[in-house]
Design an enzyme around this catalytic site. Structure first.
Site, PDB file in Angstrom:
ATOM      1  N   ARG A 135       0.937  -1.165  -0.067  1.00 44.95           N
ATOM      2  CA  ARG A 135      -0.072  -0.050  -0.133  1.00 44.95           C
ATOM      3  C   ARG A 135       0.752   1.138   0.166  1.00 44.95           C
ATOM      4  NH1 ARG A 135      -3.185  -3.761   2.911  1.00 44.95           N
ATOM      5  NH2 ARG A 135      -1.998  -3.315   4.718  1.00 44.95           N
TER       6      ARG A 135
ATOM      7  N   GLU B 106       5.026 -11.587  14.817  1.00 50.38           N
ATOM      8  CA  GLU B 106       4.514 -12.468  16.064  1.00 50.38           C
ATOM      9  C   GLU B 106       5.139 -13.661  16.115  1.00 50.38           C
ATOM     10  OE1 GLU B 106       0.363 -11.626  16.292  1.00 50.38           O
ATOM     11  OE2 GLU B 106       0.186 -12.407  18.603  1.00 50.38           O
TER      12      GLU B 106
END
Ligand code: AMP
Length: 182
Positions: free
Chosen positions: A66, A103
Site C-alpha cells: 500500500r 509475532e
C-alpha cells in the site's frame, strides 16, 4: 506543515474499520475507501505534496504494497523517482535484504542494490499506509541506509499509538503520521 482540521476530518472519515480482519482482535484500517474517494485522496496527496516539496528529496521509497499507492503518486507530484521496497522474492535484479520478526516467525524485505545509486547520498522519504509494531518500517529504513542513501523522514497515513512502533522507529528516523489511532 501538518494537517488542518478540515483535512483531518475528510481523511479520517474516509478510513474504514474492519473488525477481526485478518484475524480475531485486529481492527484492520482499510484505506481503499480513501482511494476510491477522489476528494479524500486528493486532499491527502495535496497535503503530502505541500509538506514534502520543501524537503529537497531525491526519492520516495514505498513499502510493499500500500505504500506504493501513496509513494508513487507523491514522487510524480514532486518530480522525483520512486523506489519500491518489496517482500522477499519479488525483485528481479540483485537485492539487499533485511529480516524482521513477526509475532510468529520472521519476514524479509528487499530493495535493488542500485536503487538509489544515480544520486550520491540520496535523500529519501519512506512511506507506508500504516505503522503498527514498526517491524516492517524499521527493516525498510535499514535497507535504505544499507543501499547508500539517507532516510530523512518516514511517513505513515495512520499510526497506531497504542503500540510502540513509532517510538522505536524514531531512534532511526523522524516519523510523521497524519492520523493517530490510540
Ligand atoms: P508493522 O510491521 O507491525 O508496523 O505492520 C505494518 C504493516 O502491516 C503495514 O504495511 C500495514 O499495511 C500492515 N498493518 C498492520 N496492522 C494493520 C492494521 N491494523 N490495519 C491495516 N494494516 C495493518
Amino acid at each position: 506543515m501538518i494537517l488542518n482540521e478540515t483535512e483531518r476530518k475528510i481523511i479520517e472519515s474516509s478510513i474504514r474499520d474492519i473488525p477481526d480482519f485478518p484475524k480475531p482482535g485486529i481492527v484492520f484500517k482499510d484505506i481503499t475507501t480513501i482511494l476510491n474517494n477522489a476528494q479524500a485522496y486528493g486532499v491527502l496527496m495535496n497535503h503530502l505534496y505541500q509538506r514534502y516539496k520543501e524537503y529537497n528529496l531525491d526519492y520516495v521509497a514505498g513499502i510493499d504494497a500500500r505504500g506504493f499507492i501513496f509513494g508513487a503518486a507523491l514522487a510524480q507530484m514532486l518530480g522525483i523517482g520512486f523506489v519500491p521496497i518489496r517482500k522477499k522474492g519479488k525483485l528481479p535484479y540483485t537485492t539487499i535484504s533485511e529480516k524482521y520478526s513477526l509475532e510468529y516467525g520472521i519476514d524479509e524485505v528487499e530493495v535493488h542494490i542500485d536503487a538509489f545509486s544515480n544520486i550520491p547520498n540520496a535523500r529519501v522519504l519512506m512511506i507506508d499506509d500504516l505503522i503498527a509494531t514498526g517491524g516492517t518500517a524499521n527493516a525498510a529504513a535499514s535497507l535504505i541506509n544499507k543501499a547508500g542513501a539517507t532516510c530523512v523522514e518516514s511517513c505513515f497515513i495512520i499510526g497506531l499509538t497504542f503500540l510502540d512502533g513509532i517510538k522505536k522507529l524514531e531512534e532511526k528516523t523522524p516519523v510523521y503520521t497524519l492520523i493517530e489511532v490510540s
